[in-house]
Write a protein that holds these residues in place. Structure first.
Motif, PDB file in Angstrom:
ATOM      1  N   TYR A  15      -4.189   2.733   0.144  1.00  0.00           N
ATOM      2  CA  TYR A  15      -3.245   3.841   0.290  1.00  0.00           C
ATOM      3  C   TYR A  15      -3.730   4.762   1.406  1.00  0.00           C
ATOM      4  CZ  TYR A  15      -6.469   7.099  -2.021  1.00  0.00           C
ATOM      5  OH  TYR A  15      -7.553   7.876  -2.333  1.00  0.00           O
ATOM      6  N   ARG A  16      -2.837   5.579   1.900  1.00  0.00           N
ATOM      7  CA  ARG A  16      -3.155   6.595   2.894  1.00  0.00           C
ATOM      8  C   ARG A  16      -2.397   7.877   2.564  1.00  0.00           C
ATOM      9  NH1 ARG A  16      -6.196   3.101   3.743  1.00  0.00           N
ATOM     10  NH2 ARG A  16      -6.834   2.128   5.718  1.00  0.00           N
ATOM     11  N   ILE A  17      -2.999   9.010   2.884  1.00  0.00           N
ATOM     12  CA  ILE A  17      -2.331  10.291   2.731  1.00  0.00           C
ATOM     13  C   ILE A  17      -1.650  10.634   4.052  1.00  0.00           C
ATOM     14  CG2 ILE A  17      -2.601  12.742   2.227  1.00  0.00           C
ATOM     15  CD1 ILE A  17      -3.129  10.843  -0.131  1.00  0.00           C
ATOM     16  N   TYR A  18      -0.367  10.896   3.985  1.00  0.00           N
ATOM     17  CA  TYR A  18       0.416  11.219   5.179  1.00  0.00           C
ATOM     18  C   TYR A  18       0.264  12.709   5.486  1.00  0.00           C
ATOM     19  CZ  TYR A  18       4.597  12.136   8.013  1.00  0.00           C
ATOM     20  OH  TYR A  18       5.458  12.547   8.998  1.00  0.00           O
ATOM     21  N   ASN A  19      -0.473  13.006   6.544  1.00  0.00           N
ATOM     22  CA  ASN A  19      -0.719  14.401   6.920  1.00  0.00           C
ATOM     23  C   ASN A  19      -0.853  14.503   8.434  1.00  0.00           C
ATOM     24  OD1 ASN A  19      -1.202  17.160   6.547  1.00  0.00           O
ATOM     25  ND2 ASN A  19      -3.410  16.873   6.462  1.00  0.00           N
ATOM     26  N   PRO A  20       0.276  14.452   9.164  1.00  0.00           N
ATOM     27  CA  PRO A  20       0.249  14.466  10.640  1.00  0.00           C
ATOM     28  C   PRO A  20      -0.537  15.621  11.259  1.00  0.00           C
ATOM     29  CG  PRO A  20       2.448  13.968   9.833  1.00  0.00           C
ATOM     30  CD  PRO A  20       1.636  14.370   8.637  1.00  0.00           C
ATOM     31  N   PRO A  21      -0.503  16.837  10.690  1.00  0.00           N
ATOM     32  CA  PRO A  21      -1.296  17.904  11.321  1.00  0.00           C
ATOM     33  C   PRO A  21      -2.785  17.610  11.388  1.00  0.00           C
ATOM     34  CG  PRO A  21       0.325  18.841   9.809  1.00  0.00           C
ATOM     35  CD  PRO A  21       0.322  17.357   9.582  1.00  0.00           C
ATOM     36  N   GLU A  22      -3.265  16.753  10.506  1.00  0.00           N
ATOM     37  CA  GLU A  22      -4.697  16.434  10.465  1.00  0.00           C
ATOM     38  C   GLU A  22      -5.062  15.256  11.357  1.00  0.00           C
ATOM     39  OE1 GLU A  22      -8.091  15.923   7.032  1.00  0.00           O
ATOM     40  OE2 GLU A  22      -6.174  14.934   6.706  1.00  0.00           O
ATOM     41  N   GLY A  49       5.755  18.609  -0.180  1.00  0.00           N
ATOM     42  CA  GLY A  49       4.936  17.716  -0.987  1.00  0.00           C
ATOM     43  C   GLY A  49       3.852  17.038  -0.176  1.00  0.00           C
ATOM     44  N   ILE A  50       3.074  16.237  -0.861  1.00  0.00           N
ATOM     45  CA  ILE A  50       2.010  15.441  -0.239  1.00  0.00           C
ATOM     46  C   ILE A  50       2.495  14.002  -0.158  1.00  0.00           C
ATOM     47  CG2 ILE A  50      -0.373  14.638  -0.423  1.00  0.00           C
ATOM     48  CD1 ILE A  50      -1.017  17.169  -2.003  1.00  0.00           C
ATOM     49  N   GLY A  51       2.549  13.452   1.046  1.00  0.00           N
ATOM     50  CA  GLY A  51       3.008  12.083   1.246  1.00  0.00           C
ATOM     51  C   GLY A  51       1.893  11.084   0.988  1.00  0.00           C
ATOM     52  N   MET A  52       2.230   9.999   0.292  1.00  0.00           N
ATOM     53  CA  MET A  52       1.259   8.951  -0.034  1.00  0.00           C
ATOM     54  C   MET A  52       1.885   7.599   0.298  1.00  0.00           C
ATOM     55  SD  MET A  52      -0.388   8.185  -3.778  1.00  0.00           S
ATOM     56  CE  MET A  52      -1.666   6.952  -4.050  1.00  0.00           C
ATOM     57  N   VAL A  53       1.275   6.882   1.232  1.00  0.00           N
ATOM     58  CA  VAL A  53       1.759   5.568   1.647  1.00  0.00           C
ATOM     59  C   VAL A  53       0.907   4.515   0.946  1.00  0.00           C
ATOM     60  CG1 VAL A  53       2.332   4.083   3.598  1.00  0.00           C
ATOM     61  CG2 VAL A  53       2.334   6.565   3.887  1.00  0.00           C
ATOM     62  N   ASN A  54       1.564   3.577   0.262  1.00  0.00           N
ATOM     63  CA  ASN A  54       0.842   2.636  -0.601  1.00  0.00           C
ATOM     64  C   ASN A  54       1.037   1.177  -0.197  1.00  0.00           C
ATOM     65  OD1 ASN A  54      -0.226   4.444  -2.801  1.00  0.00           O
ATOM     66  ND2 ASN A  54       1.948   4.947  -2.955  1.00  0.00           N
ATOM     67  N   PHE A  55      -0.007   0.398  -0.418  1.00  0.00           N
ATOM     68  CA  PHE A  55       0.056  -1.054  -0.389  1.00  0.00           C
ATOM     69  C   PHE A  55      -0.223  -1.529  -1.812  1.00  0.00           C
ATOM     70  CE2 PHE A  55      -0.545  -3.513   3.832  1.00  0.00           C
ATOM     71  CZ  PHE A  55       0.592  -2.909   4.343  1.00  0.00           C
ATOM     72  N   VAL A  56       0.783  -2.174  -2.423  1.00  0.00           N
ATOM     73  CA  VAL A  56       0.645  -2.686  -3.779  1.00  0.00           C
ATOM     74  C   VAL A  56       0.788  -4.196  -3.746  1.00  0.00           C
ATOM     75  CG1 VAL A  56       1.626  -2.670  -6.105  1.00  0.00           C
ATOM     76  CG2 VAL A  56       1.513  -0.552  -4.786  1.00  0.00           C
ATOM     77  N   TRP A  57      -0.126  -4.875  -4.413  1.00  0.00           N
ATOM     78  CA  TRP A  57      -0.141  -6.340  -4.472  1.00  0.00           C
ATOM     79  C   TRP A  57       0.484  -6.798  -5.778  1.00  0.00           C
ATOM     80  CZ3 TRP A  57      -2.239  -9.973  -7.752  1.00  0.00           C
ATOM     81  CH2 TRP A  57      -2.401 -11.276  -7.252  1.00  0.00           C
ATOM     82  N   ALA A  58       1.414  -7.766  -5.709  1.00  0.00           N
ATOM     83  CA  ALA A  58       2.053  -8.314  -6.912  1.00  0.00           C
ATOM     84  C   ALA A  58       1.810  -9.812  -6.964  1.00  0.00           C
ATOM     85  CB  ALA A  58       3.553  -8.019  -6.903  1.00  0.00           C
TER      86      ALA A  58
END
Length: 325
Positions: free
Chosen positions: A122-129, A101-110
Motif C-alpha cells: 500500500y501507499r499513502i497518497y500525499n502529493p505535498p510530501e 481525507g487520507i488517500g490510501m492506494v492498495n495492492f490486494v492479492w486474491a
C-alpha cells in the motif's frame, strides 16, 4: 534509544479485539499492564510501521500460489478534522464527492482458486510530501510485486488506473492486465468507445497511444454500461467477467478495514502516527483474515464473539435487578 511500554504486538492486539473505541485512552484503560494514554501516543509517534511490514506477514499466504492482483484506493474520511497531517481534499467513491481525507492506494492479492485475499502493498497518497500521483504509486507497487516474484494471473483495475502510462508499464513488466475503460476513450481512427457496437464476445480495438487490445462490454444491474479492456491473448468473456467480479473483493477489504480494524479512527494530528495506525490496522486485518480462513468466522462474527459474553452478563444482571425490584 527510547524504551516504550507500548509495542506493535500490544497495539495490533488491541485493534483486533476492540470495537467502536480505538483511542489511546481506551487502550490504556484495558491494557493488561499499567499503561498511560500518553505512553501510547508517544509510541505511535516514534514507531515505524511500513508497507514492507505488511509484505512480511502476507508473503507466507501468497508465495507459491497463483493469484490476481487488484489495484484500488480508498479514502479515510477526515471531514471533521482540520489539523491532521496527510489530510487532503480528494474524491471519495464512497461519498461520491470531494472530501477531506487520507488517500490510501492498495495492492490486494486474491487466490485464483479459493478467492482468499491478502494485502501485499500500500501507499499513502500525499502529493505535498512526495509529489507522486496515485498512478505513480501503482506503477511503483507493480514493479515491487514483480521483483518479489508474485505469480500473477492478471492485474485488475478500474478505469481510474487505466492511464496509458500504467498500461504501458504493466506491459513492460510482462503482465496481463484487465482494466476498466471510460466510454470516451479514443480507439481506432478517432472513434469513442461508447459509440461502438461491441458484441458479447468482445472486439479487437486499437487503443490510441498503446496498441491492440480486446474490449468487452458489461451491463450493470442499474443499466450502466461498463467497458473492460485486456491485453491477454484470445480472452473469453467468461474469463474477463470472472476477473472483474474478483476485483470487487477489494471493496470488501476496504469495508472490513474501516469497520472492524479502526482504519479511520486515529485522531492524532501527527502524520507519522497516522501512517503507523494505518499500517497496524492492516496487520490487524491480516490476523483476522487468517483466523477467518481457519475457523470460517467472518470478521464481524469474530467481533461479536468478543463482546457478546460481556453483553450477556450485563444483560442478565440488569434483568435480574429490575425483575426482582
Amino acid at each position: 534509544m527510547k524504551t516504550h511500554l507500548c509495542s506493535r504486538e500490544l497495539y495490533c492486539s488491541f485493534l483486533t479485539v476492540t470495537a467502536q473505541r480505538y483511542s489511546a485512552v481506551t487502550l490504556s484503560d484495558v491494557a493488561p499492564t499499567t499503561l498511560s494514554h500518553d505512553a501510547v501516543s508517544r509510541w505511535l509517534t516514534d514507531a515505524k510501521c511500513q508497507p514492507k511490514d505488511i509484505w512480511e506477514k502476507a508473503k507466507e499466504c501468497v508465495m507459491g500460489k497463483r493469484g490476481i492482483l487488484i489495484a484500488d484506493d480508498t479514502v479515510l474520511n477526515k471531514n471533521r478534522s482540520n489539523k491532521i497531517e496527510l489530510v487532503n481534499w480528494q474524491y471519495s467513491g464512497t461519498e461520491h464527492d470531494i472530501v477531506k481525507g487520507i488517500g490510501m492506494v492498495n495492492f490486494v492479492w486474491a487466490d485464483s482458486d479459493t478467492g482468499d485475499m491478502f494485502p501485499v502493498d500500500y501507499r499513502i497518497y500525499n502529493p505535498p510530501e512526495d509529489g507522486k500521483t496515485k498512478n505513480e504509486h501503482v506503477q511503483e507497487m507493480a514493479t515491487q510485486a514483480k521483483q518479489r516474484g508474485l505469480d500473477v494471473e492478471a492485474i485488475v483495475m478500474d478505469a481510474w488506473y487505466s492511464s496509458l502510462h500504467n498500461l504501458k508499464h504493466l506491459r513492460d513488466l510482462g503482465w496481463i492486465w484487465v482494466a476498466g475503460l471510460r466510454k470516451n476513450r479514443v480507439v481506432n481512427r478517432g472513434e469513442k468507445l461508447g459509440e461502438l457496437d461491441i458484441p458479447d464476445d468482445g472486439v479487437k480495438l486499437h487503443l490510441r497511444g498503446y496498441g491492440w487490445i480486446r474490449v468487452f462490454r458489461f451491463v450493470a444491474t442499474n443499466g450502466r454500461m461498463d467497458y473492460f479492456g485486456t491485453n491477454m491473448e484470445d480472452p473469453t468473456r467468461e474469463k474477463v467477467e470472472r476477473l472483474v467480479k474478483i476485483r470487487w473483493s477489494v471493496e470488501v477489504y476496504h469495508r472490513e478495514l474501516k469497520q472492524t480494524c479502526g482504519l479511520e479512527r486515529c485522531q492524532s494530528r501527527i502524520g507519522r502516527s497516522q501512517r503507523n495506525h494505518i499500517g497496524l490496522s492492516v496487520l490487524s486485518w491480516i490476523r483476522k483474515a487468517k483466523r477467518r480462513n481457519a475457523t470460517h468466522l467472518s470478521m464481524y462474527q469474530q467481533q461479536w464473539d468478543i463482546i457478546k459474553q460481556s453483553i450477556a452478563a450485563n444483560f442478565k444482571q440488569e434483568f435480574m435487578f429490575y425483575s426482582t425490584a
